[in-house]
Design an enzyme around this catalytic site. Sequence first.
Site, short mmCIF file in Angstrom:
data_model
loop_
_atom_site.label_atom_id
_atom_site.label_comp_id
_atom_site.label_asym_id
_atom_site.label_seq_id
_atom_site.Cartn_x
_atom_site.Cartn_y
_atom_site.Cartn_z
N ARG A 38 0.84 -1.21 0.00
CA ARG A 38 0.00 0.00 0.00
C ARG A 38 0.87 1.25 0.00
O ARG A 38 0.54 2.24 -0.67
CB ARG A 38 -0.94 -0.03 1.20
CG ARG A 38 -1.93 1.13 1.18
CD ARG A 38 -3.12 0.85 2.09
NE ARG A 38 -4.09 1.93 2.00
CZ ARG A 38 -4.36 2.78 3.01
NH1 ARG A 38 -3.74 2.65 4.16
NH2 ARG A 38 -5.24 3.74 2.83
N HIS A 42 0.62 4.20 -2.75
CA HIS A 42 0.40 5.61 -2.37
C HIS A 42 1.61 6.48 -2.71
O HIS A 42 1.46 7.69 -2.87
CB HIS A 42 0.04 5.72 -0.89
CG HIS A 42 -1.36 5.30 -0.57
ND1 HIS A 42 -2.00 5.63 0.60
CD2 HIS A 42 -2.26 4.59 -1.29
CE1 HIS A 42 -3.24 5.13 0.60
NE2 HIS A 42 -3.41 4.47 -0.53
N ASN A 70 -3.57 8.87 4.19
CA ASN A 70 -2.50 8.18 4.92
C ASN A 70 -2.55 8.35 6.43
O ASN A 70 -2.11 7.46 7.17
CB ASN A 70 -1.14 8.69 4.42
CG ASN A 70 -0.89 8.35 2.96
OD1 ASN A 70 -1.31 7.28 2.49
ND2 ASN A 70 -0.22 9.24 2.24
N PRO A 139 -6.83 7.50 -4.79
CA PRO A 139 -8.27 7.19 -4.83
C PRO A 139 -8.87 7.11 -3.42
O PRO A 139 -8.21 6.63 -2.49
CB PRO A 139 -8.32 5.81 -5.50
CG PRO A 139 -7.03 5.66 -6.22
CD PRO A 139 -6.02 6.47 -5.46
N HIS A 169 -6.44 -6.04 -2.42
CA HIS A 169 -7.33 -6.12 -1.27
C HIS A 169 -7.69 -7.57 -0.95
O HIS A 169 -8.62 -7.82 -0.20
CB HIS A 169 -8.59 -5.27 -1.48
CG HIS A 169 -8.31 -3.79 -1.48
ND1 HIS A 169 -9.24 -2.85 -1.83
CD2 HIS A 169 -7.19 -3.09 -1.16
CE1 HIS A 169 -8.71 -1.63 -1.73
NE2 HIS A 169 -7.46 -1.75 -1.33
N ASP A 221 -10.49 -9.08 2.85
CA ASP A 221 -10.97 -10.32 2.23
C ASP A 221 -11.44 -11.25 3.35
O ASP A 221 -10.63 -11.86 4.04
CB ASP A 221 -9.83 -10.98 1.44
CG ASP A 221 -10.23 -12.35 0.88
OD1 ASP A 221 -11.34 -12.83 1.19
OD2 ASP A 221 -9.42 -12.93 0.13
C1 HEM Z 1 -8.73 1.36 -6.43
C2 HEM Z 1 -8.70 2.28 -5.50
C3 HEM Z 1 -8.33 2.00 -4.08
C4 HEM Z 1 -8.97 2.50 -2.99
C5 HEM Z 1 -10.14 3.47 -2.98
C6 HEM Z 1 -8.33 1.95 -1.83
C7 HEM Z 1 -8.68 2.25 -0.52
C8 HEM Z 1 -8.18 1.59 0.58
C9 HEM Z 1 -8.64 1.84 1.92
C10 HEM Z 1 -9.67 2.87 2.33
C11 HEM Z 1 -7.98 0.97 2.73
C12 HEM Z 1 -8.15 0.81 4.25
C13 HEM Z 1 -7.27 1.82 4.97
C14 HEM Z 1 -7.61 1.90 6.44
O1 HEM Z 1 -8.74 1.63 6.81
O2 HEM Z 1 -6.70 2.25 7.23
C15 HEM Z 1 -7.10 0.20 1.90
C16 HEM Z 1 -6.24 -0.79 2.36
C17 HEM Z 1 -5.35 -1.46 1.56
N1 HEM Z 1 -5.09 -1.20 0.23
FE1 HEM Z 1 -6.23 -0.09 -1.00
N2 HEM Z 1 -7.33 1.11 -2.22
C18 HEM Z 1 -7.28 1.12 -3.59
C19 HEM Z 1 -6.35 0.45 -4.37
C20 HEM Z 1 -5.29 -0.26 -3.89
C21 HEM Z 1 -4.16 -0.70 -4.66
C22 HEM Z 1 -3.95 -0.37 -6.13
C23 HEM Z 1 -3.34 -1.39 -3.82
C24 HEM Z 1 -2.02 -2.04 -4.10
C25 HEM Z 1 -1.62 -2.44 -5.29
C26 HEM Z 1 -3.98 -1.40 -2.53
C27 HEM Z 1 -3.51 -2.07 -1.42
C28 HEM Z 1 -4.13 -2.05 -0.18
C29 HEM Z 1 -3.75 -2.94 0.91
C30 HEM Z 1 -2.80 -4.09 0.82
C31 HEM Z 1 -4.52 -2.55 2.02
C32 HEM Z 1 -4.45 -3.12 3.45
C33 HEM Z 1 -3.37 -2.37 4.22
C34 HEM Z 1 -3.18 -2.83 5.65
O3 HEM Z 1 -3.58 -3.90 6.05
O4 HEM Z 1 -2.58 -2.02 6.40
N3 HEM Z 1 -5.13 -0.67 -2.60
N4 HEM Z 1 -7.24 0.61 0.59
CA LIG Z 2 -7.13 -13.51 0.15
#
Ligand code: HEM
Ligand SMILES: [Ca+2]
Length: 303
Positions: A38, A42, A70, A139, A169, A221
């Site tokens: 992530r 970002h 962030n 995003p 995700h 998931d």
């Molecule tokens: C398509 C638009 C995307 C949106 C709107 C989005 C939004 C978010 C949000 C809101 C969270 C939760 C953050 C929190 O509650 O603290 C999250 C977590 C995460 N995102 Fe996305 N995301 C997007 C795309 C991506 C992409 C492209 C990747 C990596 C290639 C990614 C990887 C992750 C991962 C791995 C987590 C979990 C992080 C953790 O466990 O600390 N996301 N995302």
């Molecule tokens: Ca999985």
Amino acid sequence: QLNPTFYDTTCANVSSIVRGVVQQAAQNDERIGAKLIRLHFHDCFVDGCDGSILLDDADGIASEKNAAPNAGSAAGFDVVDDIKTALENVCPGVVSCADILAISSQILVSMAGGPTWEVQLGRRDSKSANQAGANTSIPSPFESLSKITAKFTAVGLDSTDLVALSGAHTFGRAQCRVFSHRLYNFSSTGNPDPSLDTTYLGTLRQTCPDGGNGNAITNLDPSTPNGFDNNYFTNLQNNQGLLQTDQELFSTTGADTVDIVNRFANSQSEFFDNFAKSMIKMGNISPLTGNNGEIRLDCKRVN
Ligand code: HEM
Ligand SMILES: [Ca+2]
Ligand SMILES: [Ca+2]
């Protein structure tokens, strides 16, 4: 300009050094892969993959860490520092912080059961951060599919990249505050988001009671929370996408993303191939190369 052999003569063991540190980190934190990929995402969406997200607030630097997407959310910075320290001990001043994010993402995805790919290297680090850019270019989980698509298009990524990369995700966690608007009074309807499976809705309401703690976390998931697989896409087919923006990929009528979700749900290898390709594409967003930028000695500060 980037290439996989960039450090072959200057830091030949770079990937084994990174691997050693992240394997250790993974023993204490099953989320570390999710956190670091992530950070890479970002980083790349704000002025390219230049390590800008890693800078702390300082004179003349308003950090991206404190931007809305962030703050209280992005994590794993301590492990980035551990990797940097290990690399500085062996090849001082050689490996960029931006490359550390790309390399560690690949290693941790494959450790979680996902694909491997050849990481392109040679990015250099920025001398500045762009907090305003982080607020506008990353995003948001409250946006429509068309706005999300526009943010991907702005950095040269298409609908296939959007769907494939959203597959990240498949692991990691999210806080109630980023999806609870779907649970009680969605878009001022007085009802939950209709594209949310009712059993799953019930589970999520227990984790996130109305007016409860917005920082409580749950799995992105619900089926395989830590495994990197294509279950994310079957979840979407079952109306079990956690974020509004996840479910929109499948539930937006007429969108070109629907067929792509179905393809990835039907074939994990097709998902893995596309994920690897899209990670390389994302990793190529406007890198600093040549004499631009610097190799930071401490990922948190400019030299
Ligand atoms: C398509 C638009 C995307 C949106 C709107 C989005 C939004 C978010 C949000 C809101 C969270 C939760 C953050 C929190 O509650 O603290 C999250 C977590 C995460 N995102 Fe996305 N995301 C997007 C795309 C991506 C992409 C492209 C990747 C990596 C290639 C990614 C990887 C992750 C991962 C791995 C987590 C979990 C992080 C953790 O466990 O600390 N996301 N995302
Ligand atoms: Ca999985
Ligand atoms: Ca950046």
